[in-house]
Motif scaffolding. Structure first.
Motif, PDB file in Angstrom:
ATOM      1  N   GLY A 175       4.848 -27.408   4.984  1.00  0.00           N
ATOM      2  CA  GLY A 175       3.817 -27.516   6.009  1.00  0.00           C
ATOM      3  C   GLY A 175       2.443 -27.604   5.380  1.00  0.00           C
ATOM      4  N   PHE A 176       1.525 -28.300   6.081  1.00  0.00           N
ATOM      5  CA  PHE A 176       0.143 -28.373   5.600  1.00  0.00           C
ATOM      6  C   PHE A 176      -0.798 -28.544   6.787  1.00  0.00           C
ATOM      7  CE2 PHE A 176       1.345 -32.828   5.812  1.00  0.00           C
ATOM      8  CZ  PHE A 176       0.192 -33.508   6.193  1.00  0.00           C
ATOM      9  N   PRO A 178      -5.467 -28.102   7.573  1.00  0.00           N
ATOM     10  CA  PRO A 178      -6.754 -27.653   7.035  1.00  0.00           C
ATOM     11  C   PRO A 178      -6.936 -26.142   7.128  1.00  0.00           C
ATOM     12  CG  PRO A 178      -7.049 -29.625   8.364  1.00  0.00           C
ATOM     13  CD  PRO A 178      -5.634 -29.175   8.564  1.00  0.00           C
ATOM     14  N   ASP A 179      -6.444 -25.528   8.208  1.00  0.00           N
ATOM     15  CA  ASP A 179      -6.622 -24.085   8.387  1.00  0.00           C
ATOM     16  C   ASP A 179      -5.525 -23.278   7.707  1.00  0.00           C
ATOM     17  OD1 ASP A 179      -8.907 -24.492   9.934  1.00  0.00           O
ATOM     18  OD2 ASP A 179      -7.733 -24.697  11.774  1.00  0.00           O
ATOM     19  N   GLY A 180      -4.285 -23.703   7.871  1.00  0.00           N
ATOM     20  CA  GLY A 180      -3.158 -22.940   7.327  1.00  0.00           C
ATOM     21  C   GLY A 180      -2.900 -23.181   5.863  1.00  0.00           C
ATOM     22  N   GLY A 181      -3.411 -24.280   5.322  1.00  0.00           N
ATOM     23  CA  GLY A 181      -3.197 -24.600   3.920  1.00  0.00           C
ATOM     24  C   GLY A 181      -1.803 -25.143   3.677  1.00  0.00           C
ATOM     25  N   LEU A 182      -1.247 -24.838   2.515  1.00  0.00           N
ATOM     26  CA  LEU A 182       0.066 -25.315   2.091  1.00  0.00           C
ATOM     27  C   LEU A 182       1.056 -24.159   2.186  1.00  0.00           C
ATOM     28  CD1 LEU A 182      -1.161 -27.119  -1.156  1.00  0.00           C
ATOM     29  CD2 LEU A 182      -0.957 -28.081   1.146  1.00  0.00           C
ATOM     30  N   GLY A 213       0.414 -29.514  10.437  1.00  0.00           N
ATOM     31  CA  GLY A 213       0.326 -28.524  11.499  1.00  0.00           C
ATOM     32  C   GLY A 213       1.394 -27.456  11.443  1.00  0.00           C
ATOM     33  N   GLN A 214       2.415 -27.632  10.615  1.00  0.00           N
ATOM     34  CA  GLN A 214       3.443 -26.607  10.473  1.00  0.00           C
ATOM     35  C   GLN A 214       2.953 -25.507   9.527  1.00  0.00           C
ATOM     36  OE1 GLN A 214       7.540 -27.611   9.923  1.00  0.00           O
ATOM     37  NE2 GLN A 214       7.274 -29.703  10.683  1.00  0.00           N
TER      38      GLN A 214
END
Length: 253
Positions: A175-176, A178-182, A213-214
């Motif tokens: 998952g990737f 901008p907010d959650g990162g990798l 978005g995951q």
């Protein structure tokens, strides 16, 4: 049993077990596999489950980790295009780290016979693809092998990546954003990915847009750690703009 009743039962089973598969459901409800697929499609449209190869998982489950065979068959066309585009990022000579994952494995399949590279990987499927390549100086990183990903993890793998400095790493992710990162479901996998990023001068992320978005349990970096994201054309324009605003180049193929 009417379709809505059966679909409620399928949803209950998915939530209790974390996953349902078409053949088992067909046997349990004494209906055809095609009937089950229609039920899963209806539940997917309602946002209650997410269809995966051979079945479905409850919507919003963040810790689900598909096995290697399932990942190989998901978004296959997009992954092929991403892997082909990634060839342009290979150095003419030098050293490359190849992460575990189905898209990176496709890149390994596409390495030209004239390539003369030092390749380091902890992924058994990637190593198997390159073992007979005439121009590749292959280094296989050891450790405990996770059955689900066929990749080595834990202290041996971390120590090996801590001892090298490669020109580029081709990285995968579950998952990737901008907010959650990798992110990835497993902490041990995340630790190895973090070590790979630290071991390379340039980071190229190979990820199809379905992973955008995951967010999964284990975070191993942010998009600011990535120099280039190669993805498919379904990445929403607003998301692409947000990623590029953070300093990551995005290439859609």
């Amino acid at each position: 049993m009417y379709a809505p009743e059966r679909q409620q039962q399928i949803l209950r089973l998915a939530r209790e077990g974390g996953r349902v598969d078409v053949l088992s459901l067909a046997e349990e409800f004494q209906v055809t596999a095609e009937t089950v697929r229609r039920d899963l499609k209806a539940l997917d449209r309602a946002g209650l489950v997410r269809r995966v190869h051979g079945g479905a998982i409850p919507a919003g489950r963040l810790d689900f980790e598909p096995d290697l065979a399932e990942r190989e068959s998901t978004a296959a066309d997009e992954k092929d295009r991403i892997a082909l585009a990634a060839l342009a990022e290979l150095p003419r000579t030098g050293s490359v780290i190849l992460d575990a994952g189905s898209t990176v494995a496709r890149l390994a399949d596409q390495l030209p016979l004239e390539s003369e590279l030092t390749v380091v990987t902890h992924a058994l499927p990637v190593a198997a693809r390159l073992a007979d390549h005439p121009g590749i100086d292959l280094h296989l990183v050891g450790g405990r092998v996770r059955h689900r990903t066929r990749a080595a993890v834990d202290a041996w793998a971390l120590r090996a990546y801590g001892e090298i400095r490669a020109d580029v790493v081709f990285l995968g992710t579950n998952g990737f954003s901008p907010d959650g990162g990798l992110t990835t479901p497993d902490l041990a996998e995340a630790a190895v990915k973090r070590a790979q990023v630290a071991a390379a001068r340039r980071v190229v992320l190979l990820a199809d847009s379905a992973k955008h978005g995951q967010e999964h349990f284990a975070r191993f970096g942010g998009l600011a750690d990535v120099d280039l994201l190669i993805t498919d054309t379904e990445l929403p324009p607003a998301s692409r703009a947000a990623i590029e605003a953070a300093g990551t180049e995005v290439r859609s193929v």
